[in-house]
Design an enzyme around this catalytic site. Structure first.
Site, short mmCIF file in Angstrom:
data_model
loop_
_atom_site.label_atom_id
_atom_site.label_comp_id
_atom_site.label_asym_id
_atom_site.label_seq_id
_atom_site.Cartn_x
_atom_site.Cartn_y
_atom_site.Cartn_z
N ASP A 108 -11.67 -29.92 -32.46
CA ASP A 108 -10.07 -30.20 -31.71
C ASP A 108 -9.48 -31.22 -32.69
O ASP A 108 -9.36 -30.81 -33.93
CB ASP A 108 -10.67 -30.66 -30.35
CG ASP A 108 -9.40 -30.92 -29.62
OD1 ASP A 108 -8.79 -30.08 -29.11
OD2 ASP A 108 -9.03 -32.29 -29.41
N HIS A 290 -13.07 -23.55 -25.52
CA HIS A 290 -12.91 -24.62 -26.26
C HIS A 290 -13.88 -25.56 -26.62
O HIS A 290 -13.86 -26.03 -27.61
CB HIS A 290 -11.66 -25.29 -25.56
CG HIS A 290 -10.97 -26.35 -26.60
ND1 HIS A 290 -10.44 -26.25 -27.59
CD2 HIS A 290 -11.25 -27.85 -26.43
CE1 HIS A 290 -10.16 -27.31 -28.23
NE2 HIS A 290 -10.46 -28.12 -27.42
#
Length: 312
Positions: A108, A290
């Site tokens: 991320d 994610h």
């Protein structure tokens, strides 16, 4: 599930004018450093499954809470969170351990920092492993301006920049609920709704999908953000256009051997032109959302260790 009591005790290490809270495993494997860089709103604890696996495989695994997170320093000025400062912290961390270079792993926002580090300090990065966020092309228009034009003012990147302090305050008023609602997997697809999605998420009474981690694991993150607040970490987003300018004259090609790990159900878009900017890349996809290394810890470890083994 992981017992938080098994996570290493941290050290506070002075680097680049700040102190970083650093967790490590495998110090006996000195000379084979792997530095793990977390995303938002995360913590070095997000690498809890990777630290012992890397140490067991003979690596010195180092996971800092980057500036703004956990018990690391939280400078007040927004510009103290630009890519120059964030990558400078990691270079100084290598200096602290006496390492010329290291393999850097990012997820991320941590991946954004690792991409930037590889461009700004290429001689300090021997290999790149990034999860979720592919290389971000530097287009004609600064990133936030571009997002505002294409995704609108309620898109969270834009909102963080144009309405500073608003979202941070909501997250801080609802820390436990926000993080509980955010760390989910197997969420049913929903229709996009008007408004700022993350503010809505922080206020939602009922989470969707399944939890990514146990209550005791989640408590580590909740405790960290209840202590630190969110403004310092959100300040990373407030430097995107500054980063765009700082990278203007840098060679945009990442030349190091690179492993890119995507989650098939991640909301972050894949890069169509990854190999143009990262010619030495191998791409792997895992069946997850994610939070890749937390949703699929064993598979993530296998992919990383096999790839590192092939690099020699």
């Amino acid at each position: 599930m992981f017992d938080p009591a098994d996570f290493p005790e941290p050290a506070l290490i002075p680097v680049n004018g700040v102190e970083l809270e650093v967790f490590e495993a495998g110090r006996e494997n000195a000379g084979r450093p792997v530095v793990l860089c977390h995303g938002w709103p995360e913590h070095a604890f997000s690498w809890r499954h990777q630290l012992p696996a890397l140490a067991a495989a003979g690596y010195h695994a180092i996971a800092p809470n980057q500036r703004g997170y956990g018990n690391s320093s939280r400078p007040v000025d927004v510009t103290d969170y630009d890519i120059e400062h964030l990558s400078g912290d990691l270079v100084a961390l290598l200096d602290h351990y006496g390492y010329e270079d290291a393999t850097f792993v990012g997820h991320d926002w941590g991946a954004f920092v690792v991409w930037g580090l590889a461009l700004l300090h290429p001689n300090r990065v021997n290999k790149v492993i990034n999860l979720s966020l592919p290389y971000q092309e530097r287009g004609e228009k600064p990133w936030i301006e571009f997002m505002e034009d294409t995704l609108g003012g309620d898109f969270y990147f834009v909102h963080f920049n144009r309405r500073p302090g608003v979202a941070d305050a909501v997250f801080e008023d609802n820390t436990s609920q926000f993080l509980r609602n955010l760390y989910r997997k197997n969420e049913p697809p929903g229709e996009p709704r008007p408004g700022m999605a993350l503010i809505d998420l922080a206020g939602a009474e009922t989470p969707l999908g399944d939890p990514v981690m146990s209550d005791s694991e989640l408590a580590v993150l909740v405790s960290a953000f209840e202590s630190s607040g969110f403004t310092a970490s959100v300040n990373w987003y407030r430097n995107l256009d500054r980063n765009w300018r700082l990278l203007a004259d840098v060679d945009p090609i990442v030349r190091q051997p690179t492993l890119m790990i995507y989650g098939d159900r991640d909301v972050i878009a894949r890069s169509e032109r990854l190999t143009e900017f990262v010619p030495n890349v191998e791409v792997v996809s895992l069946d997850c959302g994610h939070w890749i290394q937390q949703e699929k810890p064993e598979e993530t470890n296998q992919v990383i260790l096999r790839w590192l083994g092939r690099q020699g």
